[in-house]
Scaffold this active site. Structure first.
Site, PDB file in Angstrom:
ATOM      1  N   CYS A 291       0.805  -1.232   0.000  1.00 33.23           N
ATOM      2  CA  CYS A 291       0.000   0.000   0.000  1.00 33.23           C
ATOM      3  C   CYS A 291       0.834   1.277   0.000  1.00 33.23           C
ATOM      4  CB  CYS A 291      -0.966   0.004   1.174  1.00 33.23           C
ATOM      5  SG  CYS A 291      -0.198  -0.236   2.770  1.00 33.23           S
TER       6      CYS A 291
ATOM      7  N   HIS B 277      -3.639   0.385  -2.582  1.00 29.33           N
ATOM      8  CA  HIS B 277      -4.165  -0.851  -1.994  1.00 29.33           C
ATOM      9  C   HIS B 277      -3.013  -1.797  -1.643  1.00 29.33           C
ATOM     10  CE1 HIS B 277      -8.499  -0.371  -1.975  1.00 29.33           C
ATOM     11  NE2 HIS B 277      -8.339   0.370  -3.061  1.00 29.33           N
TER      12      HIS B 277
ATOM     13  N   LYS C 216      -6.261  -9.395  11.460  1.00 27.41           N
ATOM     14  CA  LYS C 216      -6.214  -7.935  11.274  1.00 27.41           C
ATOM     15  C   LYS C 216      -7.590  -7.485  10.798  1.00 27.41           C
ATOM     16  CE  LYS C 216      -3.930  -4.427   8.537  1.00 27.41           C
ATOM     17  NZ  LYS C 216      -2.720  -4.192   7.722  1.00 27.41           N
TER      18      LYS C 216
ATOM     19  N   ARG D  66      -1.823   5.858   8.113  1.00 27.49           N
ATOM     20  CA  ARG D  66      -1.921   6.109   6.667  1.00 27.49           C
ATOM     21  C   ARG D  66      -1.399   7.501   6.324  1.00 27.49           C
ATOM     22  NH1 ARG D  66      -7.824   3.153   5.683  1.00 27.49           N
ATOM     23  NH2 ARG D  66      -7.109   1.076   6.269  1.00 27.49           N
TER      24      ARG D  66
ATOM     25  N   ARG E 178     -10.451  -1.044   2.395  1.00 27.33           N
ATOM     26  CA  ARG E 178      -9.767  -2.330   2.499  1.00 27.33           C
ATOM     27  C   ARG E 178     -10.676  -3.431   3.065  1.00 27.33           C
ATOM     28  NH1 ARG E 178      -4.280   0.706   4.210  1.00 27.33           N
ATOM     29  NH2 ARG E 178      -3.721   1.312   2.088  1.00 27.33           N
TER      30      ARG E 178
ATOM     31  N   LYS F 237      -4.692  -7.208  15.488  1.00 24.13           N
ATOM     32  CA  LYS F 237      -4.805  -5.745  15.459  1.00 24.13           C
ATOM     33  C   LYS F 237      -6.159  -5.305  14.911  1.00 24.13           C
ATOM     34  CE  LYS F 237      -2.574  -3.397  12.318  1.00 24.13           C
ATOM     35  NZ  LYS F 237      -1.594  -2.912  11.322  1.00 24.13           N
TER      36      LYS F 237
ATOM     37  N   TYR G 282       3.882   2.260  19.515  1.00 18.92           N
ATOM     38  CA  TYR G 282       4.650   3.478  19.236  1.00 18.92           C
ATOM     39  C   TYR G 282       5.160   4.104  20.542  1.00 18.92           C
ATOM     40  CZ  TYR G 282       2.405   2.787  14.749  1.00 18.92           C
ATOM     41  OH  TYR G 282       1.969   2.232  13.558  1.00 18.92           O
TER      42      TYR G 282
END
Ligand code: PB1
Length: 350
Positions: A121, A128, A195, A205, A217, A248, A313
């Site tokens: 992607c 995509h 996912k 994104r 998606r 996730k 993160y």
């Protein structure tokens, strides 16, 4: 049934650690890093306070302190400036960010576990995660052949682990075969098996410039209510040769972490995604929560649900927080509330 091989899943000390149960620990944190084209790049990501896109030539600047503090694993995402096309040709271009970063980090940090995200992607003109037919539908077979090529290239560039986040059918078997074909059969596969389609990927994104140019998606990421479909995907990926699996988003899927833990015999990892990270950062900035406490509380929840390791993160800050460091100065509103709670508790004490 794909022949079962155990060596890839124990080929690195961190992978061996994942095989054992465990709670919050610096050893079980994985830091997702955005690695960009260009020289001397350090671009703060507005949607993800405290996170940046880094040029390969600045990775040591950001990783030296984190590795010194005990960071054991990174997950690399490439961000390119130009060169997007229908096949995501730049994904495995040797001069692209991820192959360059792998070569550098493999030498600079011999003990750091290098995980390379495998997807299209961030490299396709349409945004995509696979290759599209002329009518705009997904060509699964062409997609998994391309993803397998990319995974093999990342293994050859130094990845200990390749992590397909694309959600194409049977890409794990294709990647396992491709790794064998380039004699990298000890490279592990961390499959994003469960996912779910989610609204919580938006900040990522923006960071990776990877939003779909049209549509969404939902034709290949699992529908959020699909508990049993997620279990089928987990079992399928393990049967195809995944050495570990990811669930996730993270907090919205604690039930799936636990079910995955009970359903498959490989390490189950949770991914605290960009939207979860941003929510906690903005809540803390608004004085609604204490960031350190919220990050530690969610980390404990992932492990309680059964995660062997957590992609987050917050990883570099959690290194300190787990060692007892206090967070950044707390907003006045949080400090005031804590003081009131302390005074109230004292008055009520017997
Ligand atoms: O932190 C995140 O939001 C992770 C996003 C995730 C990265 N593996 C994907 C989600 C998406 O954009 O649909 C990227 C898919 N390759």
């Amino acid at each position: 049934m794909t022949p079962v091989e155990l060596h890839p899943g124990i080929g690195h000390p961190v992978l061996r650690l994942w095989q054992a149960d465990g709670g919050p620990s610096p050893d079980r944190l994985i830091w997702p890093l955005f690695v960009a084209d260009g020289r001397r790049v350090r671009e703060p990501i507005a949607a993800m306070p405290g996170q940046c896109r880094w040029g390969v030539d600045r990775l040591r600047e950001v990783l030296d302190p984190a590795v010194a503090a005990g960071l054991r694993a990174v997950l690399l995402f490439g961000v390119i400036g130009e060169g997007r096309d229908e096949r995501g040709s730049r994904a495995d271009d040797p001069a692209a960010p991820v192959p360059r970063a792998l070569r550098l980090l493999r030498t600079a940090y011999p003990d750091l576990l290098l995980i390379a995200d495998v997807c299209l992607c961030a490299y396709t003109s349409h945004g995509h995660c696979g290759i599209l037919r002329p009518d705009g539908s997904l060509d699964n077979e062409a997609s998994i052949a391309r993803l397998a090529q990319i995974a093999a290239a990342y293994a050859e560039a130094g990845a200990h682990v390749v992590a397909p986040s694309d959600m194409m059918d049977n890409r794990v078997a294709a990647i396992r075969a491709a790794l064998k074909s380039v004699r990298r059969s000890t490279t592990a596969i961390l499959s994003y098996a469960a996912k779910l389609a989610s609204c919580l990927y938006g900040p990522f994104r923006e960071a990776a410039r990877s939003a779909p140019a049209f549509g969404d998606r939902r034709a290949y990421q699992l529908p959020p209510p699909s508990r049993r479909l997620a279990l089928r995907a987990l079992r399928r990926d393990v049967d195809e040769g995944a050495d570990a699996v990811l669930v996730k988003p993270g907090l919205p899927c604690l039930d799936l972490v636990r079910e995955a833990r009970d359903a498959v015999a490989v390490p189950v990892l949770a991914y605290q995604v960009s939207g979860e990270y941003a929510m906690l950062c903005h809540a803390a900035a608004a004085g609604a929560v204490d960031l350190r406490e919220a990050a530690l509380e969610t980390l404990a929840a992932f492990h309680r649900a059964g995660a062997s390791a957590v992609v987050t993160y917050f990883a570099p800050r959690l290194m300190g927080w787990l060692a007892g460091d206090r967070a950044e100065p707390r907003p006045a509103r949080v400090r005031r509330r804590a003081r009131i709670e302390r005074l109230t508790a004292r008055r009520r004490a017997p």
